[in-house]
Design an enzyme around this catalytic site. Structure first.
Site, PDB file in Angstrom:
ATOM      1  N   UNK A  24       0.807  -1.222   0.000  1.00 57.98           N
ATOM      2  CA  UNK A  24       0.000   0.000   0.000  1.00 57.98           C
ATOM      3  C   UNK A  24       0.839   1.270   0.000  1.00 57.98           C
ATOM      4  O   UNK A  24       0.297   2.369   0.145  1.00 57.98           O
ATOM      5  CB  UNK A  24      -0.954  -0.007   1.193  1.00 57.98           C
ATOM      6  N   GLY A  55     -13.525   9.559   0.817  1.00 52.11           N
ATOM      7  CA  GLY A  55     -12.667   9.758   1.970  1.00 52.11           C
ATOM      8  C   GLY A  55     -12.639   8.632   2.970  1.00 52.11           C
ATOM      9  O   GLY A  55     -11.734   8.560   3.787  1.00 52.11           O
ATOM     10  N   MET A  56     -13.615   7.730   2.939  1.00 51.59           N
ATOM     11  CA  MET A  56     -13.636   6.642   3.903  1.00 51.59           C
ATOM     12  C   MET A  56     -13.315   5.321   3.219  1.00 51.59           C
ATOM     13  O   MET A  56     -12.978   5.274   2.047  1.00 51.59           O
ATOM     14  CB  MET A  56     -14.987   6.604   4.623  1.00 51.59           C
ATOM     15  N   ASP A  57     -13.466   4.228   3.970  1.00 47.56           N
ATOM     16  CA  ASP A  57     -12.980   2.936   3.495  1.00 47.56           C
ATOM     17  C   ASP A  57     -13.772   2.385   2.320  1.00 47.56           C
ATOM     18  O   ASP A  57     -13.205   1.800   1.409  1.00 47.56           O
ATOM     19  CB  ASP A  57     -13.013   1.925   4.651  1.00 47.56           C
ATOM     20  N   ASP A  99     -11.868  -3.257   4.060  1.00 49.12           N
ATOM     21  CA  ASP A  99     -12.604  -1.995   3.914  1.00 49.12           C
ATOM     22  C   ASP A  99     -14.082  -2.163   4.254  1.00 49.12           C
ATOM     23  O   ASP A  99     -14.716  -1.252   4.801  1.00 49.12           O
ATOM     24  CB  ASP A  99     -12.471  -1.470   2.483  1.00 49.12           C
ATOM     25  N   ASP A 258     -10.026   0.998   8.679  1.00 51.31           N
ATOM     26  CA  ASP A 258      -8.896   0.069   8.619  1.00 51.31           C
ATOM     27  C   ASP A 258      -7.617   0.839   8.301  1.00 51.31           C
ATOM     28  O   ASP A 258      -7.637   1.891   7.675  1.00 51.31           O
ATOM     29  CB  ASP A 258      -9.153  -1.094   7.652  1.00 51.31           C
TER      30      ASP A 258
END
Length: 370
Positions: A24, A55-57, A99, A258
């Site tokens: 990653u 913006g989020m998982d 995620d 996460d």
């Protein structure tokens, strides 16, 4: 250890030679992404009709034609950080599903693999590598209770770098989801995997290639130390965050995210910004895989670890739990994993004028073995 010659490849074949980034670490910095999104509709984290936007998982999207149901979906991929293709497939699955686990969802309607073969592969290398990556991905899916979940592979693309990842999709009702927006002052921050997996993988590669960084490690560490650290990382990175997601429901978690490419502090800050209330996430402990902090110091890369910004691949969930539930969660988590994994209480949530996440000055470093 992967032995390429047993698969008809040259003895010196290394999958990690077919990329300039690993795991990653392929993500651009979070602030750069925010700059690109600024002033666009994409920037809005709560777009009309979306419970979770950018913006989020993962995306959580109400289905207009099917009231009471929501679509949960994530797309994620990375580049090889290990030379064993089968192991890479297992890590990739854990990373993709994580995620969705971050919003408490543990059932999937489909999982699709994303795979690209390097333009530098020979035909034999392509056949061996892609086959083993797919095997690891599929076997891990089945072994973790998803034997009946459809696995789809639509196409195999050609790319300068080998890429592995996937798309995880779930259609569910609202009660199955824990939205990442309800942190409360007084909550305890729990992390379900130690940090440092990426560095452990890097050290293993330095050892294999006898690099200058490897020689620096040998000034205070042994080959056995590097091997042990690598094995702990493999155990952590291939483990699915499924049990953590199930326990989030049992103990009424308020939110989670996460931990991957933006590091612990980066993802914690992102989660804090998404809260309904103005809150401060105060992190006072950093659990790190055994020897990793020493490795990073010896090669001059300890700043990111000591500041909570180390890049992670297939990391744990950072969860906001009611204070009276944190101890029980950690006990149940260890029991659910048969003692093979550990969770850690690493901080707490306080009220604030502006939402943020910070590392306390007297942060405690915890060395972790699994």
């Amino acid at each position: 250890m992967f032995q390429p010659e047993k698969h008809g490849l040259e003895p010196d074949f290394q999958l990690t030679k077919f990329t300039t980034h690993t795991g990653u670490s392929c993500k651009i910095p979070q602030k750069v992404l925010e700059k690109y999104l600024r002033g666009t509709e994409i920037e809005n984290k709560n777009n009309d009709g979306y419970l979770i936007g950018s913006g989020m998982d993962c995306a959580v999207i109400p289905l207009k034609r099917h009231k009471d149901y929501l679509l949960i979906q994530t797309v994620d991929f990375f580049y090889p950080m290990v030379n064993d293709p089968e192991l890479l497939g297992r890590i990739a699955l854990a990373n993709v599903l994580s995620d969705v686990y971050a919003v408490g969802v543990t059932q999937f309607d489909t999982v699709e693999m994303i795979v690209s073969t390097s333009t530098s592969f020979s035909e034999k290398e392509r056949d061996v590598v892609i086959g083993l990556v797919m095997k690891g991905f599929q076997n891990s899916l089945k072994a973790n209770g998803y034997r009946n979940t459809p696995l789809i592979i639509r196409q195999l693309k050609i790319n300068p770098w080998c890429i592995i990842g996937g798309i995880a999709t779930s259609v569910c009702r609202s009660e199955e989801i824990i939205l990442p927006s309800n942190a409360q002052p007084g909550d305890v921050l729990v992390l379900t995997k130690p940090l440092g997996g990426q560095m452990a993988m890097d050290a293993h590669l330095w050892q294999l290639n006898q690099t200058e960084k490897y020689k620096k490690l040998l000034s205070e560490c042994s080959d056995a130390d590097i091997k042990e650290t690598f094995e702990i990382a493999v155990k952590s990175m291939t483990y699915l965050n499924k049990n953590a997601a199930l326990l989030m429901h049992k103990y009424q978690a308020h939110c989670a995210t996460d931990i991957t490419g933006f590091g612990l502090l980066g993802h914690a800050n992102n989660l804090a910004q998404f809260q309904k209330e103005k809150v401060l996430f105060q992190i006072n402990k950093l659990p790190i895989i055994k020897n990793v902090l020493k490795f990073s110091t010896l090669v001059g890369q300890s700043t990111k670890f000591r500041s909570g910004r180390s890049v992670e691949t297939s990391g744990g969930l950072l969860i906001c739990l009611p204070a009276d539930a944190a101890d029980k969660f950690c006990r149940d988590f260890e029991e659910a994993t048969n003692g093979e994994q550990k969770s850690f209480q690493i901080g707490h949530v306080t009220a604030a004028n502006e939402s943020d996440a910070v590392l306390c000055e007297d942060v405690e470093f915890i060395e972790v073995s699994l």
